[in-house]
Scaffold this motif. Structure first.
Motif, PDB file in Angstrom:
ATOM      1  N   LYS A 156     124.189  18.463  20.978  1.00  0.00           N
ATOM      2  CA  LYS A 156     122.908  18.346  21.665  1.00  0.00           C
ATOM      3  C   LYS A 156     121.954  19.447  21.220  1.00  0.00           C
ATOM      4  N   ALA A 157     122.490  20.646  20.949  1.00  0.00           N
ATOM      5  CA  ALA A 157     121.639  21.742  20.486  1.00  0.00           C
ATOM      6  C   ALA A 157     121.014  21.412  19.134  1.00  0.00           C
TER       7      ALA A 157
ATOM      8  N   THR B 126     120.232  18.536  17.963  1.00  0.00           N
ATOM      9  CA  THR B 126     119.229  17.467  18.054  1.00  0.00           C
ATOM     10  C   THR B 126     117.871  17.969  18.534  1.00  0.00           C
ATOM     11  N   GLN B 127     117.741  19.220  18.883  1.00  0.00           N
ATOM     12  CA  GLN B 127     116.469  19.752  19.357  1.00  0.00           C
ATOM     13  C   GLN B 127     115.478  19.985  18.220  1.00  0.00           C
ATOM     14  N   PHE B 128     115.934  19.827  16.981  1.00  0.00           N
ATOM     15  CA  PHE B 128     115.073  20.095  15.831  1.00  0.00           C
ATOM     16  C   PHE B 128     115.072  18.884  14.903  1.00  0.00           C
TER      17      PHE B 128
ATOM     18  N   VAL C 113     118.974  27.992  21.394  1.00  0.00           N
ATOM     19  CA  VAL C 113     118.948  26.846  22.301  1.00  0.00           C
ATOM     20  C   VAL C 113     119.892  27.173  23.446  1.00  0.00           C
TER      21      VAL C 113
ATOM     22  N   ILE D 116     121.736  26.031  26.853  1.00  0.00           N
ATOM     23  CA  ILE D 116     122.173  24.789  27.498  1.00  0.00           C
ATOM     24  C   ILE D 116     123.003  25.110  28.735  1.00  0.00           C
TER      25      ILE D 116
ATOM     26  N   ASP E  39     122.123  20.090  30.283  1.00  0.00           N
ATOM     27  CA  ASP E  39     120.658  20.129  30.232  1.00  0.00           C
ATOM     28  C   ASP E  39     120.210  21.280  29.337  1.00  0.00           C
ATOM     29  N   VAL E  40     119.194  21.024  28.513  1.00  0.00           N
ATOM     30  CA  VAL E  40     118.617  22.081  27.679  1.00  0.00           C
ATOM     31  C   VAL E  40     117.662  22.896  28.536  1.00  0.00           C
TER      32      VAL E  40
ATOM     33  N   VAL F 297     114.337  26.371  24.530  1.00  0.00           N
ATOM     34  CA  VAL F 297     114.430  26.439  23.069  1.00  0.00           C
ATOM     35  C   VAL F 297     113.477  27.545  22.625  1.00  0.00           C
TER      36      VAL F 297
ATOM     37  N   ARG G 138     112.204  29.587  19.502  1.00  0.00           N
ATOM     38  CA  ARG G 138     112.154  29.766  18.050  1.00  0.00           C
ATOM     39  C   ARG G 138     112.035  31.246  17.712  1.00  0.00           C
TER      40      ARG G 138
END
Length: 253
Positions: free
Chosen positions: A132-133, A135-137, A174, A176, A182-183, A186, A188
């Motif tokens: 899942k982490a 897929t955040q990018f 990231v 979680i 749940d995220v 995030v 950067r």
């Protein structure tokens, strides 16, 4: 073992503070050494007499070597101090007037409802949280580190290695919730506060990774020179002290 010794002396936060102050003290020694070396006539500042005995040879090597490699050593020492003690980075953020970027806290949940859901659904594995982490990018983002919380009151952190991040292990995070997947946030690397963002460059500068093989070789040379200057400095001090004591005893006779 070597990393824990090098980064914190096996003393956690206390060791990091000790290392930072030692590094700053060494910067002071480098600056004072440069002042003592600074020649009135530049043509004579680089002279070394290597044929006048061990003491004179070592003194000239210490003097000229420190002046020649002082900047390289200072960069390694200063970057090490910056990473060793977090308050230095916090000071940079404070001076810039920026707001520190902090880790998110776990939100409160309905314990009873969560317990019932856990009975009906199996617990999420670390692999599932990692997927899942990623897929955040939209861009490729390998995972550099996974920081698993030591207790249930903290989120799981995934440090991602983005293509534009100069830090070899990635500074993008990231966060979680391990209970619900749940995220929470995030963050950067280039959106962190200045004190934390600087680490993305300071770490590879300290290790030499920022400049490839050439800088890695220079950093290795600086490390060896740092050890050599420390040993030669102590030895020169001890020899001069012994010579002065011998001369004082001779005069007393």
């Amino acid at each position: 073992m070597l990393f824990k010794l090098h980064s914190a002396l096996y003393l956690d936060g206390t060791g990091k503070a000790i290392l930072a102050w030692v590094a700053l003290a060494y910067l002071f020694l480098l600056m004072t050494g440069l002042i003592l070396w600074w020649p009135r006539h530049w043509s004579k500042g680089w002279n070394m007499a290597l044929d006048r005995g061990l003491l004179r040879s070592l003194f000239d090597l210490h003097r000229v070597g420190g002046a020649t490699l002082g900047l390289l050593i200072a960069v390694s020492v200063a970057t090490g101090a910056y990473m060793a003690w977090r308050p230095l980075g916090e000071t940079v953020t404070w001076l810039s007037g920026a707001t520190p970027v902090k880790a998110p806290a776990l939100p409160a949940i309905n314990v009873k409802a969560t317990a019932q859901a856990a009975i009906l659904a199996p617990a999420l594995t670390l692999d599932e949280l990692a997927a899942k982490a990623v897929t955040q990018f939209q861009e490729p983002a390998p995972i550099g580190y996974i920081v698993v919380p030591p207790h249930a009151a903290a989120p799981t952190r995934f440090r991602m290695m983005l293509a534009d991040d100069p830090h070899p292990n990635g500074m993008t995070s990231v966060w979680i919730d391990p209970r619900t997947a749940d995220v929470l946030a995030v963050q950067r690397w280039n959106a962190l506060d200045p004190g934390a963002r600087a680490t993305a460059v300071i770490y590879p500068l300290h290790t030499g990774g920022l400049g490839g093989v050439a800088l890695e070789t220079a950093v290795a040379l600086g490390g060896l020179s740092l050890a050599g200057l420390g040993i030669s400095g102590v030895w020169l001090w001890w020899r001069r002290r012994s010579i002065k004591q011998a001369a004082a005893k001779a005069r007393a006779r």
